[in-house]
Design a protein around this motif. Sequence first.
Motif, PDB file in Angstrom:
ATOM      1  N   VAL A 190      -2.849   8.102  -0.293  1.00 28.40           N
ATOM      2  CA  VAL A 190      -2.810   7.743  -1.708  1.00 28.40           C
ATOM      3  C   VAL A 190      -3.861   8.529  -2.483  1.00 28.40           C
ATOM      4  O   VAL A 190      -5.060   8.266  -2.380  1.00 28.40           O
ATOM      5  CB  VAL A 190      -3.047   6.229  -1.893  1.00 28.40           C
ATOM      6  N   ARG A 191      -3.420   9.536  -3.212  1.00 32.16           N
ATOM      7  CA  ARG A 191      -4.313  10.348  -4.051  1.00 32.16           C
ATOM      8  C   ARG A 191      -5.532  10.837  -3.269  1.00 32.16           C
ATOM      9  O   ARG A 191      -6.670  10.717  -3.722  1.00 32.16           O
ATOM     10  CB  ARG A 191      -4.744   9.563  -5.298  1.00 32.16           C
ATOM     11  N   ALA A 192      -5.303  11.378  -2.087  1.00 30.51           N
ATOM     12  CA  ALA A 192      -6.388  11.851  -1.228  1.00 30.51           C
ATOM     13  C   ALA A 192      -5.849  12.960  -0.323  1.00 30.51           C
ATOM     14  O   ALA A 192      -4.633  13.037  -0.091  1.00 30.51           O
ATOM     15  CB  ALA A 192      -6.943  10.699  -0.387  1.00 30.51           C
ATOM     16  N   PRO A 193      -6.743  13.796   0.216  1.00 32.30           N
ATOM     17  CA  PRO A 193      -6.290  14.880   1.087  1.00 32.30           C
ATOM     18  C   PRO A 193      -5.920  14.425   2.495  1.00 32.30           C
ATOM     19  O   PRO A 193      -5.382  15.209   3.273  1.00 32.30           O
ATOM     20  CB  PRO A 193      -7.496  15.834   1.107  1.00 32.30           C
ATOM     21  N   VAL A 194      -6.239  13.172   2.844  1.00 34.71           N
ATOM     22  CA  VAL A 194      -5.947  12.640   4.180  1.00 34.71           C
ATOM     23  C   VAL A 194      -5.369  11.235   4.038  1.00 34.71           C
ATOM     24  O   VAL A 194      -5.401  10.624   2.963  1.00 34.71           O
ATOM     25  CB  VAL A 194      -7.212  12.591   5.062  1.00 34.71           C
ATOM     26  N   VAL A 195      -4.859  10.703   5.137  1.00 32.21           N
ATOM     27  CA  VAL A 195      -4.430   9.303   5.165  1.00 32.21           C
ATOM     28  C   VAL A 195      -5.633   8.426   4.855  1.00 32.21           C
ATOM     29  O   VAL A 195      -6.698   8.559   5.473  1.00 32.21           O
ATOM     30  CB  VAL A 195      -3.855   8.947   6.550  1.00 32.21           C
ATOM     31  N   ASN A 196      -5.503   7.514   3.885  1.00 36.48           N
ATOM     32  CA  ASN A 196      -6.670   6.730   3.454  1.00 36.48           C
ATOM     33  C   ASN A 196      -6.357   5.271   3.133  1.00 36.48           C
ATOM     34  O   ASN A 196      -7.207   4.548   2.617  1.00 36.48           O
ATOM     35  CB  ASN A 196      -7.309   7.366   2.215  1.00 36.48           C
ATOM     36  N   HIS A 197      -5.131   4.833   3.460  1.00 38.77           N
ATOM     37  CA  HIS A 197      -4.774   3.453   3.131  1.00 38.77           C
ATOM     38  C   HIS A 197      -3.889   2.881   4.230  1.00 38.77           C
ATOM     39  O   HIS A 197      -3.024   3.580   4.764  1.00 38.77           O
ATOM     40  CB  HIS A 197      -4.041   3.401   1.783  1.00 38.77           C
ATOM     41  N   ALA A 198      -4.124   1.599   4.565  1.00 31.45           N
ATOM     42  CA  ALA A 198      -3.361   0.948   5.631  1.00 31.45           C
ATOM     43  C   ALA A 198      -2.843  -0.399   5.157  1.00 31.45           C
ATOM     44  O   ALA A 198      -3.474  -1.072   4.339  1.00 31.45           O
ATOM     45  CB  ALA A 198      -4.232   0.762   6.875  1.00 31.45           C
ATOM     46  N   ALA A 199      -1.694  -0.780   5.696  1.00 28.59           N
ATOM     47  CA  ALA A 199      -1.097  -2.074   5.396  1.00 28.59           C
ATOM     48  C   ALA A 199      -0.479  -2.636   6.668  1.00 28.59           C
ATOM     49  O   ALA A 199      -0.130  -1.892   7.588  1.00 28.59           O
ATOM     50  CB  ALA A 199      -0.026  -1.932   4.316  1.00 28.59           C
ATOM     51  N   VAL A 200      -0.354  -3.950   6.721  1.00 26.02           N
ATOM     52  CA  VAL A 200       0.341  -4.606   7.828  1.00 26.02           C
ATOM     53  C   VAL A 200       1.732  -4.997   7.356  1.00 26.02           C
ATOM     54  O   VAL A 200       1.878  -5.653   6.307  1.00 26.02           O
ATOM     55  CB  VAL A 200      -0.414  -5.865   8.304  1.00 26.02           C
ATOM     56  N   TYR A 201       2.746  -4.585   8.108  1.00 21.55           N
ATOM     57  CA  TYR A 201       4.108  -4.959   7.751  1.00 21.55           C
ATOM     58  C   TYR A 201       4.346  -6.404   8.174  1.00 21.55           C
ATOM     59  O   TYR A 201       4.109  -6.784   9.324  1.00 21.55           O
ATOM     60  CB  TYR A 201       5.124  -4.037   8.428  1.00 21.55           C
ATOM     61  N   LEU A 202       4.821  -7.246   7.226  1.00 20.87           N
ATOM     62  CA  LEU A 202       4.987  -8.677   7.476  1.00 20.87           C
ATOM     63  C   LEU A 202       6.430  -9.064   7.804  1.00 20.87           C
ATOM     64  O   LEU A 202       6.687 -10.199   8.215  1.00 20.87           O
ATOM     65  CB  LEU A 202       4.534  -9.470   6.242  1.00 20.87           C
ATOM     66  N   GLY A 203       7.353  -8.149   7.622  1.00 19.90           N
ATOM     67  CA  GLY A 203       8.759  -8.463   7.784  1.00 19.90           C
ATOM     68  C   GLY A 203       9.406  -8.744   6.439  1.00 19.90           C
ATOM     69  O   GLY A 203       8.725  -8.938   5.425  1.00 19.90           O
ATOM     70  N   ASP A 204      10.732  -8.767   6.423  1.00 15.52           N
ATOM     71  CA  ASP A 204      11.495  -9.044   5.202  1.00 15.52           C
ATOM     72  C   ASP A 204      11.121  -8.117   4.054  1.00 15.52           C
ATOM     73  O   ASP A 204      11.141  -8.510   2.882  1.00 15.52           O
ATOM     74  CB  ASP A 204      11.306 -10.495   4.765  1.00 15.52           C
ATOM     75  N   GLY A 205      10.747  -6.881   4.388  1.00 14.69           N
ATOM     76  CA  GLY A 205      10.442  -5.894   3.360  1.00 14.69           C
ATOM     77  C   GLY A 205       9.105  -6.065   2.676  1.00 14.69           C
ATOM     78  O   GLY A 205       8.863  -5.451   1.634  1.00 14.69           O
ATOM     79  N   LEU A 206       8.199  -6.883   3.238  1.00 12.64           N
ATOM     80  CA  LEU A 206       6.898  -7.137   2.630  1.00 12.64           C
ATOM     81  C   LEU A 206       5.773  -6.555   3.473  1.00 12.64           C
ATOM     82  O   LEU A 206       5.865  -6.472   4.699  1.00 12.64           O
ATOM     83  CB  LEU A 206       6.672  -8.640   2.462  1.00 12.64           C
ATOM     84  N   MET A 207       4.688  -6.173   2.794  1.00  7.75           N
ATOM     85  CA  MET A 207       3.501  -5.689   3.481  1.00  7.75           C
ATOM     86  C   MET A 207       2.269  -6.375   2.895  1.00  7.75           C
ATOM     87  O   MET A 207       2.275  -6.832   1.749  1.00  7.75           O
ATOM     88  CB  MET A 207       3.359  -4.168   3.364  1.00  7.75           C
ATOM     89  N   LEU A 208       1.223  -6.452   3.692  1.00  9.52           N
ATOM     90  CA  LEU A 208      -0.071  -6.993   3.269  1.00  9.52           C
ATOM     91  C   LEU A 208      -1.051  -5.842   3.222  1.00  9.52           C
ATOM     92  O   LEU A 208      -1.212  -5.110   4.212  1.00  9.52           O
ATOM     93  CB  LEU A 208      -0.551  -8.051   4.276  1.00  9.52           C
ATOM     94  N   HIS A 209      -1.731  -5.660   2.071  1.00 12.87           N
ATOM     95  CA  HIS A 209      -2.662  -4.533   1.972  1.00 12.87           C
ATOM     96  C   HIS A 209      -3.762  -4.843   0.966  1.00 12.87           C
ATOM     97  O   HIS A 209      -3.701  -5.829   0.218  1.00 12.87           O
ATOM     98  CB  HIS A 209      -1.928  -3.236   1.620  1.00 12.87           C
ATOM     99  N   HIS A 210      -4.761  -3.970   0.952  1.00 11.77           N
ATOM    100  CA  HIS A 210      -5.904  -4.147   0.054  1.00 11.77           C
ATOM    101  C   HIS A 210      -6.243  -2.788  -0.551  1.00 11.77           C
ATOM    102  O   HIS A 210      -6.910  -1.962   0.069  1.00 11.77           O
ATOM    103  CB  HIS A 210      -7.113  -4.702   0.831  1.00 11.77           C
ATOM    104  N   LEU A 211      -5.779  -2.584  -1.755  1.00  6.79           N
ATOM    105  CA  LEU A 211      -5.978  -1.314  -2.436  1.00  6.79           C
ATOM    106  C   LEU A 211      -7.380  -1.247  -3.033  1.00  6.79           C
ATOM    107  O   LEU A 211      -7.921  -2.254  -3.484  1.00  6.79           O
ATOM    108  CB  LEU A 211      -4.934  -1.150  -3.536  1.00  6.79           C
ATOM    109  N   TYR A 212      -7.942  -0.061  -3.067  1.00 10.96           N
ATOM    110  CA  TYR A 212      -9.293   0.158  -3.580  1.00 10.96           C
ATOM    111  C   TYR A 212      -9.440  -0.416  -4.995  1.00 10.96           C
ATOM    112  O   TYR A 212      -8.649  -0.133  -5.884  1.00 10.96           O
ATOM    113  CB  TYR A 212      -9.587   1.664  -3.606  1.00 10.96           C
ATOM    114  N   GLY A 213     -10.462  -1.258  -5.174  1.00 13.02           N
ATOM    115  CA  GLY A 213     -10.759  -1.802  -6.492  1.00 13.02           C
ATOM    116  C   GLY A 213      -9.873  -2.946  -6.936  1.00 13.02           C
ATOM    117  O   GLY A 213     -10.009  -3.427  -8.067  1.00 13.02           O
ATOM    118  N   ARG A 214      -8.968  -3.420  -6.070  1.00 15.36           N
ATOM    119  CA  ARG A 214      -8.076  -4.514  -6.444  1.00 15.36           C
ATOM    120  C   ARG A 214      -8.199  -5.661  -5.443  1.00 15.36           C
ATOM    121  O   ARG A 214      -8.853  -5.534  -4.408  1.00 15.36           O
ATOM    122  CB  ARG A 214      -6.624  -4.033  -6.513  1.00 15.36           C
ATOM    123  N   LEU A 215      -7.534  -6.770  -5.747  1.00 16.23           N
ATOM    124  CA  LEU A 215      -7.488  -7.883  -4.813  1.00 16.23           C
ATOM    125  C   LEU A 215      -6.435  -7.605  -3.746  1.00 16.23           C
ATOM    126  O   LEU A 215      -5.423  -6.934  -4.009  1.00 16.23           O
ATOM    127  CB  LEU A 215      -7.146  -9.186  -5.549  1.00 16.23           C
TER     128      LEU A 215
END
Length: 242
Positions: free
Chosen positions: A195-220
Amino acid sequence: MKQTTLDAIRDHAIRVYPRECCGLVVIVLGRERYIECRNTASGTDSFILPADEYAAAEESGAITAIVHSHPDASGEPSEADRVACEASGLPWHIAEVRCNDSGERVVTRMTMIEPSGYAAPLVGRSFAHGVLDCYTLVRDWYRIERGVTLPNFQRTGNWWNAGEDLYVENYARAGFRALREGEEIAPGDVILMQVRAPVVNHAAVYLGDGLMLHHLYGRLSSRDVYGGYWLEHTRVVLRFEP
């Protein structure tokens, strides 16, 4: 704490304002001392206490508390403070520092918290790099949902802009492998994104049913639909197989 220790903390907090101070209360040869430490964080609203200075303090005596300041902010502990306090296993003292009407820097309040079993919620937690960030959320999900303790890798501020490829370099060490061609994503898989970076820099856990859990920089932290922008920026999907 002794008055001399409190005075030393106040002096340090005022002297480094508007940056946060950080330090350690240590018992050395039966006497309480405040040891000032460098704050290596890049901003003014956080602190990073260098590991080598913590180790040196441990060699000199018994560490009994961690100290930092909140410049121009409430002395109440933040969510990140509470999480880090639990991880440290030590009491934390927080100095609230402000400028009064005369422009004089003063410590207006001292607060203290102790480990009490606090755990940040998976959804709605605030962001604090290295304490409450996207990898912390992955670790916490695996601990809570799978009973798995993932390693906690050292990461400095803005490591992604410095070209450090931490996720790609370390996922195998943490017990993950990349999905093979034809394998379908499943609950618990970890999505690595760039995400807007030269390398992989963000991770999320896939929860199923098309949903993911994640924590983006500067957000909840949040549950979001895995698709569109996030799918386009996915670089690899991982499965935990220790």
